[in-house]
Design an enzyme around this catalytic site. Structure first.
Site, mmCIF file in Angstrom:
data_model
loop_
_atom_site.group_PDB
_atom_site.id
_atom_site.type_symbol
_atom_site.label_atom_id
_atom_site.label_comp_id
_atom_site.label_asym_id
_atom_site.label_seq_id
_atom_site.Cartn_x
_atom_site.Cartn_y
_atom_site.Cartn_z
ATOM 1 N N TYR A 180 27.938 -35.330 4.274
ATOM 2 C CA TYR A 180 29.249 -35.541 4.385
ATOM 3 C C TYR A 180 29.933 -35.801 3.141
ATOM 4 C CZ TYR A 180 27.514 -36.578 9.056
ATOM 5 O OH TYR A 180 26.703 -36.857 10.193
ATOM 6 N N HIS A 181 29.425 -34.669 2.132
ATOM 7 C CA HIS A 181 29.864 -34.874 0.709
ATOM 8 C C HIS A 181 30.476 -33.514 0.190
ATOM 9 C CE1 HIS A 181 26.553 -38.296 0.092
ATOM 10 N NE2 HIS A 181 27.892 -38.860 0.700
ATOM 11 N N PRO A 182 31.209 -32.848 0.956
ATOM 12 C CA PRO A 182 31.797 -31.446 0.374
ATOM 13 C C PRO A 182 32.781 -31.604 -0.612
ATOM 14 C CG PRO A 182 33.164 -32.378 2.191
ATOM 15 C CD PRO A 182 32.029 -33.196 2.373
#
Length: 569
Positions: free
Chosen positions: A505-507
């Site tokens: 969840y690090h876009p």
């Protein structure tokens, strides 16, 4: 789209920040330092989540994606997008949660504070982001931070690595005091962390007391965005600071619909709230802070971006900007799950019922104990192979075998080791499913489209097993649950990873800074190329993904961006 009458607000604000997440809260706090500057923040989520017990209790994060525990309130703070099928993962599509609240994803994340590797920011400059080097960014990391060990070395009693106090091993030149971003050590670290450290040393990895110091490489404890044993998200820090001033207005439960344009200039933003469609027109700029998925979506809904993508949805092209939505990067993760013979790990078995009850009381009265855990208090940064010039794998040691996606395993004792590909070669993109702003954007990560990314994760499994097989772990070992010791060959592990992986969840990088034809934002001002009155300030402008969790770099980016906005009004 709601059927509602249009309404227009007067131009009473200098800046309208669209998105009250991490970057939006930092901007609101810093821009409002000047009492003459008036700031509005539009946020679709609600405020007040920092007061909820499920948010304040760090371990409460494990409930956020569990539908059967929705009554606790966690899912109400989430968008859970669904990515497109990834060919490199055998067609697997992944869930992509994002925060929907004042404070954004800081209200739901794992609370780990990692700045990245200093080389990451030199790379930013190489990619055209002039003025974003390691020396510049270091100052903003320090400015944002309140580093607890600097003011209270005993905030975690007996906090040691290699038999020495961690506080005595820190180079405080890299840390700040007095900033709104509170950074603390684990409050009550699980005793199995020390076993993990010993095993890592036996496997040949060095101990590092501070991943945010001079060098990231090595194994150690994580710093956490906590204060006094509670989650310390952006609503507690920067948003509270902004709200203490009369020149800031947070407009919550307000859904941004599209940008209002006059030729090549953005003059305002339309939004839906309380059954009405309203327009906010700032005196200066709209600051777009919707994140890597939604900032490019908002641009395209407004006619800014790749013409083919916009026309396909029947939207008028207002400004052709081919890089909008391109260059999507994220961290892909896989794991090894191990049953244990010890009950020191977190779980819900009858054997530890008394301890779990005691932990509840310890949190209530002392803000210590197991409920202060983020489940991943230890980890590290290593090289996946001798050819890597710097660490390209992030390791996590989770003192529970469970995950929110596999709630049944809360009743089993063990641990999970995770390995994350830090700098993927694969690139994805964000587009539109429809012209409806209430529909999620089309998100295609293309995970493992480049086979080098899969090989990095395979190497990660070999490294995690190497650590597990060290003498320090031997007294605690049970069965390897996943992938299982019968899977040894790289081909078999590749198939395992395709169905046993998740994004961290690090876009980033879908509106990246730069001066090349595919760049979207100007690194000197954060203005959108070719558009007046609009800046983008969030993870979407990262020229490339940083090596680790992206919350701390987002805070530092927004801190620097606030100065750029002040300097180039």
């Amino acid at each position: 789209m709601p059927e509602a009458r249009a309404n227009s607000d007067e131009s009473e604000f200098d800046y309208v920040i669209v998105g009250g997440g991490v970057a939006g809260c930092v901007l609101a706090a810093r821009l409002s330092e000047d009492p003459a500057i008036r700031v509005a923040v539009l946020e679709y989520g609600k405020s007040g989540n920092a007061r909820k017990a499920i948010v304040r209790i760090p371990l409460g994060m494990v409930t956020f994606m569990m539908p059967n525990l929705a009554f606790l309130g966690g899912p109400k703070m989430l968008y859970v997008y669904r990515g497109e099928p990834n060919e490199g993962l055998g067609g697997m599509a992944l869930d992509l949660p994002r925060g929907k609240a004042v404070g954004g994803s800081s209200m739901i994340n794992g609370m780990i504070v990692i700045r990245g590797q200093w080389e990451d920011f030199d790379r930013w400059e190489e990619l055209g982001a002039v003025g974003w080097s390691r020396d510049v960014m270091k100052d903003y990391f320090i400015r944002s931070e309140n580093f607890e060990l600097a003011t209270d070395p005993e905030c975690t009693p007996s906090f040691e690595l290699n038999g020495k106090s961690v506080a005595e091993q820190i180079d405080y030149e890299f840390h700040g005091v007095g900033g709104p971003y509170n950074v603390a050590p684990p409050r009550s670290p699980n005793r199995m962390c020390k076993v993990y450290f010993e095993a890592c040393q036996q496997a040949g990895y060095r101990i590092n007391p501070d991943f945010n110091g001079a060098s990231q490489e090595g194994i150690g404890y994580h710093w956490l965005q906590q204060k006094g044993g509670e989650r310390w998200g952006m609503e507690s820090g920067y948003a509270a600071l902004a709200r203490s001033r009369p020149n800031v207005n947070f407009i919550t439960e307000a859904r941004a619909l599209k940008l209002i344009m006059d030729g090549r200039a953005v003059t305002g933003v339309s939004y839906a709230r309380d059954g009405e469609i309203r327009i906010l027109s700032p005196g200066r700029d709209v600051l777009l802070s919707l994140g890597t998925f939604n900032s490019p979506q908002m641009l395209m809904l407004s006619g800014i971006g790749p013409g083919s993508e916009i026309v396909r949805q029947g939207i008028e092209v207002r400004h052709e900007l081919p890089g909008v939505g391109q260059d999507l990067q994220d961290h892909l993760d896989t794991w090894v799950k191990q049953e244990s013979t010890t009950y020191d790990t977190l779980g819900l078995s009858p054997r530890v019922l008394h301890r779990n009850i005691a932990d509840g009381f310890r949190w209530i009265f002392k803000r210590r104990g197991g409920l202060t855990s983020n489940t991943a208090e230890a980890g590290g940064f290593v090289r996946s192979s001798p050819d890597a010039d710097r660490p390209d794998l992030q390791l996590f040691f989770c003192t529970t075998i469970a995950s929110a996606q596999a709630a049944d395993s809360f009743f089993t004792h063990g641990w999970a080791m995770h390995a994350t590909d830090l700098r993927p070669y694969s690139r994805g993109h964000v587009g539109l499913h429809s012209p409806d702003p209430y529909e999620q954007p089309r998100i295609q990560h293309n995970f493992c489209q480049d086979e080098r990314d899969m090989q990095t994760l395979i190497n990660g499994i070999h490294i995690m097993r190497k650590i597990t097989d060290q003498p320090a772990f031997r007294p605690y070992l049970g069965r390897e649950v996943e992938p299982g010791r019968d899977l040894v060959r790289d081909d078999d592990l590749s198939h395992y990873i395709q169905s046993h992986c998740m994004t961290m969840y690090h876009p980033t990088s879908t509106c990246r800074m730069g001066a090349d034809p595919m760049a979207v934002t100007n690194p000197r001002t954060l203005r959108v190329h070719g558009i007046d009155g609009l800046r983008i300030i969030d993870t979407s402008v990262f020229p490339s993904i940083t090596s680790g969790n992206t919350m701390a770099p987002t805070v530092a980016l927004a801190e620097r961006a606030a100065d750029l906005v002040k300097d180039s009004p």
